[in-house]
Structure formats: C-alpha cells, structure tokens
Design a protein around this motif. Structure first.
Motif, PDB file in Angstrom:
ATOM      1  N   ASN A  98       7.730   8.939   3.401  1.00 24.85           N
ATOM      2  CA  ASN A  98       6.628   9.904   3.397  1.00 24.85           C
ATOM      3  C   ASN A  98       5.279   9.195   3.454  1.00 24.85           C
ATOM      4  O   ASN A  98       4.370   9.610   4.196  1.00 24.85           O
ATOM      5  CB  ASN A  98       6.715  10.767   2.144  1.00 24.85           C
ATOM      6  CG  ASN A  98       5.806  11.972   2.198  1.00 24.85           C
ATOM      7  OD1 ASN A  98       6.041  12.903   2.973  1.00 24.85           O
ATOM      8  ND2 ASN A  98       4.776  11.986   1.370  1.00 24.85           N
ATOM      9  N   GLN A  99       5.143   8.117   2.696  1.00 22.53           N
ATOM     10  CA  GLN A  99       3.892   7.367   2.682  1.00 22.53           C
ATOM     11  C   GLN A  99       3.613   6.709   4.026  1.00 22.53           C
ATOM     12  O   GLN A  99       2.476   6.708   4.509  1.00 22.53           O
ATOM     13  CB  GLN A  99       3.916   6.314   1.574  1.00 22.53           C
ATOM     14  CG  GLN A  99       3.765   6.872   0.177  1.00 22.53           C
ATOM     15  CD  GLN A  99       2.460   7.629  -0.005  1.00 22.53           C
ATOM     16  OE1 GLN A  99       2.455   8.843  -0.202  1.00 22.53           O
ATOM     17  NE2 GLN A  99       1.343   6.922   0.089  1.00 22.53           N
ATOM     18  N   LEU A 142       2.976  13.587  -4.682  1.00 24.85           N
ATOM     19  CA  LEU A 142       3.258  12.296  -4.057  1.00 24.85           C
ATOM     20  C   LEU A 142       4.264  12.398  -2.915  1.00 24.85           C
ATOM     21  O   LEU A 142       4.632  11.381  -2.336  1.00 24.85           O
ATOM     22  CB  LEU A 142       3.792  11.318  -5.121  1.00 24.85           C
ATOM     23  CG  LEU A 142       2.815  10.978  -6.249  1.00 24.85           C
ATOM     24  CD1 LEU A 142       3.508  10.125  -7.304  1.00 24.85           C
ATOM     25  CD2 LEU A 142       1.588  10.249  -5.683  1.00 24.85           C
ATOM     26  N   MET A 143       4.698  13.620  -2.597  1.00 28.50           N
ATOM     27  CA  MET A 143       5.647  13.799  -1.514  1.00 28.50           C
ATOM     28  C   MET A 143       5.454  15.167  -0.879  1.00 28.50           C
ATOM     29  O   MET A 143       5.295  16.170  -1.574  1.00 28.50           O
ATOM     30  CB  MET A 143       7.088  13.654  -2.024  1.00 28.50           C
ATOM     31  CG  MET A 143       8.131  13.685  -0.929  1.00 28.50           C
ATOM     32  SD  MET A 143       9.766  13.294  -1.568  1.00 28.50           S
ATOM     33  CE  MET A 143      10.744  13.492  -0.077  1.00 28.50           C
ATOM     34  N   SER A 161      10.260   8.749  -0.579  1.00 22.53           N
ATOM     35  CA  SER A 161       8.842   8.598  -0.895  1.00 22.53           C
ATOM     36  C   SER A 161       8.183   7.554   0.004  1.00 22.53           C
ATOM     37  O   SER A 161       7.081   7.763   0.523  1.00 22.53           O
ATOM     38  CB  SER A 161       8.677   8.197  -2.366  1.00 22.53           C
ATOM     39  OG  SER A 161       7.336   7.870  -2.662  1.00 22.53           O
ATOM     40  N   LEU A 162       8.862   6.418   0.186  1.00 18.44           N
ATOM     41  CA  LEU A 162       8.322   5.375   1.063  1.00 18.44           C
ATOM     42  C   LEU A 162       8.176   5.892   2.488  1.00 18.44           C
ATOM     43  O   LEU A 162       7.158   5.663   3.145  1.00 18.44           O
ATOM     44  CB  LEU A 162       9.237   4.149   1.037  1.00 18.44           C
ATOM     45  CG  LEU A 162       8.824   2.972   1.929  1.00 18.44           C
ATOM     46  CD1 LEU A 162       7.446   2.444   1.536  1.00 18.44           C
ATOM     47  CD2 LEU A 162       9.854   1.853   1.864  1.00 18.44           C
ATOM     48  N   GLU A 199       0.824  -1.213   0.000  1.00 13.88           N
ATOM     49  CA  GLU A 199       0.000   0.000   0.000  1.00 13.88           C
ATOM     50  C   GLU A 199       0.855   1.259   0.000  1.00 13.88           C
ATOM     51  O   GLU A 199       0.472   2.289  -0.573  1.00 13.88           O
ATOM     52  CB  GLU A 199      -0.928   0.001   1.221  1.00 13.88           C
ATOM     53  CG  GLU A 199      -2.010  -1.066   1.177  1.00 13.88           C
ATOM     54  CD  GLU A 199      -2.825  -1.117   2.455  1.00 13.88           C
ATOM     55  OE1 GLU A 199      -2.636  -0.236   3.325  1.00 13.88           O
ATOM     56  OE2 GLU A 199      -3.653  -2.040   2.593  1.00 13.88           O
ATOM     57  N   ALA A 200       2.029   1.194   0.633  1.00 12.04           N
ATOM     58  CA  ALA A 200       2.884   2.385   0.767  1.00 12.04           C
ATOM     59  C   ALA A 200       3.827   2.575  -0.412  1.00 12.04           C
ATOM     60  O   ALA A 200       4.223   3.703  -0.717  1.00 12.04           O
ATOM     61  CB  ALA A 200       3.700   2.296   2.060  1.00 12.04           C
ATOM     62  N   ASN A 201       4.196   1.503  -1.076  1.00  6.96           N
ATOM     63  CA  ASN A 201       5.167   1.570  -2.176  1.00  6.96           C
ATOM     64  C   ASN A 201       4.449   1.965  -3.461  1.00  6.96           C
ATOM     65  O   ASN A 201       4.256   1.168  -4.371  1.00  6.96           O
ATOM     66  CB  ASN A 201       5.852   0.208  -2.330  1.00  6.96           C
ATOM     67  CG  ASN A 201       7.041   0.257  -3.270  1.00  6.96           C
ATOM     68  OD1 ASN A 201       7.886   1.131  -3.169  1.00  6.96           O
ATOM     69  ND2 ASN A 201       7.110  -0.706  -4.181  1.00  6.96           N
ATOM     70  N   THR A 202       4.060   3.220  -3.533  1.00  6.61           N
ATOM     71  CA  THR A 202       3.154   3.677  -4.595  1.00  6.61           C
ATOM     72  C   THR A 202       3.867   4.143  -5.862  1.00  6.61           C
ATOM     73  O   THR A 202       3.258   4.193  -6.929  1.00  6.61           O
ATOM     74  CB  THR A 202       2.280   4.827  -4.075  1.00  6.61           C
ATOM     75  OG1 THR A 202       3.126   5.865  -3.564  1.00  6.61           O
ATOM     76  CG2 THR A 202       1.352   4.346  -2.965  1.00  6.61           C
ATOM     77  N   LYS A 240       2.284   9.298   6.340  1.00  5.27           N
ATOM     78  CA  LYS A 240       0.897   9.638   6.030  1.00  5.27           C
ATOM     79  C   LYS A 240      -0.069   8.562   6.527  1.00  5.27           C
ATOM     80  O   LYS A 240      -1.198   8.860   6.920  1.00  5.27           O
ATOM     81  CB  LYS A 240       0.721   9.817   4.519  1.00  5.27           C
ATOM     82  CG  LYS A 240       1.282  11.104   3.964  1.00  5.27           C
ATOM     83  CD  LYS A 240       0.987  11.209   2.479  1.00  5.27           C
ATOM     84  CE  LYS A 240       1.439  12.548   1.911  1.00  5.27           C
ATOM     85  NZ  LYS A 240       1.146  12.640   0.454  1.00  5.27           N
ATOM     86  N   MET A 241       0.385   7.322   6.497  1.00  2.00           N
ATOM     87  CA  MET A 241      -0.468   6.191   6.896  1.00  2.00           C
ATOM     88  C   MET A 241      -0.419   5.925   8.398  1.00  2.00           C
ATOM     89  O   MET A 241      -1.061   4.999   8.881  1.00  2.00           O
ATOM     90  CB  MET A 241      -0.032   4.944   6.119  1.00  2.00           C
ATOM     91  CG  MET A 241      -0.216   5.069   4.608  1.00  2.00           C
ATOM     92  SD  MET A 241       0.599   3.749   3.659  1.00  2.00           S
ATOM     93  CE  MET A 241      -0.481   2.371   4.053  1.00  2.00           C
TER      94      MET A 241
END
Length: 296
Positions: A184-185, A230-231, A181-182, A167-170, A188-189
C-alpha cells in the motif's frame, strides 16, 4: 552492490546461504549477507556456522521484535544501496537467481524488483495441504498475473532500494500480514515496480490450524491499519468484497448464512481437498465481524 538480508526465527538458514554463496562467486558482484535471528526460542545450532561464510554477518537478537521491525533494523545497518530481502524458508529456483536481479538493476530504471514465489510440486502431508494449495493457487503467480496488480508484492523475495524501503516500511509493530501495508505504501509513493520471472521456492509450510490462525491474524492487521489510517480500504480482495456487500446492505445477511456452514468449512480446511473459495468466504466473514466490532 547488494545487501542480502535474511531475517530468521527458529529456522536453519545454512542451505540458503550456501546456495547464495555459490551464485555470488559466479556473478562476481559486491555483496554482503546479513542473517539476523529474531529471538528464536529454539535456536538452530547449524546457524552458528554462518559467520564462516565470506562476507556474512550473523546477529542474534535477545528479544523477538517482529517481521517488519527486524527488516527495518537490517536495512538501516545494510551497507549497499540495493536490498534483497529473502525469507529463511526459501531457496532460489535457478542458479541464475542473483544474476537475474543484477541484470535488472543494470538494465532498468526501477525502484523495486519482484521475482515471485513458487511452491514445490510434491504434495505435502494432509496436515499442510491448506497452506500448500493456498500458496500454489494464490501466491505463485506468473509475471503477467503479477503485473495486473503490480504493487501487490511479497517481501519473501524482494529487491528494493534502501532509502525507499526505509520510507515505505512505516509499520514496525509486531503484526502479522504486513506485506499488504508495504504494498500500500509503495503504491502511495508511486514507486516504480518491475516484476520478473525469478522465483524462490517456499518450503516452510505451516500446518493447517496454524495457517488458519495466521490468516485471521492478517485480517485483524488489515482492520487495525485501516483504523489508524495506514492502509487504504480497497487493497485486498476481501476489502473489495466487503465494500460490494456493504453497498448492497448485505454484509450481515452474508454472515448469517456463513455462520450455518462454519463447522463444515473448518472440517474441509483440514481435509485432503481444502476448498479455497470457502476459505475466502471464511476470512471475509471474520473481516465483517471485525468491522462491526469497530463500527467501521
């Protein structure tokens, strides 16, 4: 219990797999090891021995698909709930490496466990000094230091739940520097992240010129992901520094000053005593130029 996932490119992974196999038999865990070669241009012959190791799968991709895409593929095909991502050019620092991770799973309610990274104390050749100094000063952090910003993680040594990772590796494009990016995700989660003292030693040091290119590529990736929404714009130190300069309307003054010293900086990066503060300023200036180009 754990799927150990090792993407590789032009690198002999046999020493890492041997080290893990020895620890697996000591810890007696259910496991699989997956080594996927991401379209190597110089395929190490030693890796052909990997299928002989117990519970080890070796797959060669015909085409290079990039760091995050191959990790996504490996995660999708993994059989266990927990994924342990390791870079090909690392080795566990202790014989209890896997035991520390399994204990973390059993004794804590977390989604992500980060063990950290360290660098060999032996000084490399001058051609690799910038990467070595950067790694030791900026990446080899203690648990207390990593807990200051818990969501900043390195996927070179990362234990994470399979569903959360997928879900996080978008971002699956072939960009460089996507750990940001990972991270950051995961923030957020609101993922539950545990940092422990369980490092790997990073041996794969790029030469100075190549490391500078990669560092600037990572800056480019940051701007691309910002523009795509995305970031966040306050994840990386250079982003925070840029925001302070912009608030004071000093970003262009900063770049004008740096431009006078760029050649001296670049010579320093190749020297026996590379200045990491200068390296920060150098990358910040590049970030400013990219932001100006994109009218951001």
């Amino acid at each position: 219990m754990i799927s150990i996932l090792i993407p590789t490119y032009n690198y002999n992974v046999v020493p890492l797999v041997k080290a893990l196999q020895g620890q697996i038999h000591l810890s007696q865990i259910n496991y699989e090891i997956k080594v996927y070669d991401d379209g190597s241009t110089d395929l190490p012959e030693e890796n052909e021995k990997l299928p002989a190791f117990q519970n080890t799968i070796y797959k060669k991709l015909e085409k290079n698909i990039g760091r995050t895409a191959i990790r996504n593929l490996m995660a999708t095909e993994a059989k266990y709930e927990w994924l342990l991502f390791l870079d090909a050019d690392v080795l566990p620092d202790t014989i209890e490496f896997l035991e520390h991770y399994t204990n973390a799973i059993k004794n804590n309610d977390y989604d992500v466990v980060s063990g950290g990274i360290i660098y060999d104390e032996i000084k490399p050749s001058q051609k690799q000094l910038l990467r070595w100094h950067y790694g030791r000063e900026r990446e080899a952090k203690s648990v207390d230091e990593r807990n200051i910003e818990p969501y900043f993680i390195f996927s070179s040594n990362l234990l994470i739940k399979k569903q959360l990772f997928l879900e996080a590796n978008t971002v699956l494009e072939n960009y460089y520097g996507l750990d940001n990016s990972l991270s950051n995700q995961l923030k957020k989660m609101n993922a539950k992240v545990l940092h422990i003292d369980n490092p790997v030693v990073h041996f794969g040091l790029e030469e100075n010129e190549e490391f500078i290119k990669k560092a600037l590529k990572a800056v480019e990736t940051t701007v691309i992901l910002e523009n795509k929404g995305l970031m966040d714009t306050n994840m990386r130190p250079l982003q925070k520094s840029y925001s302070k300069l912009k608030k004071l309307h000093l970003q262009h003054v900063f770049s004008a000053i740096i431009s006078k010293f760029k050649k001296d900086m670049e010579r320093n990066f190749m020297s026996e005593k590379p200045n990491l503060f200068w390296f920060d300023l150098y990358r910040l200036d590049y970030y400013i130029q990219l932001k100006k180009k994109h009218n951001a």
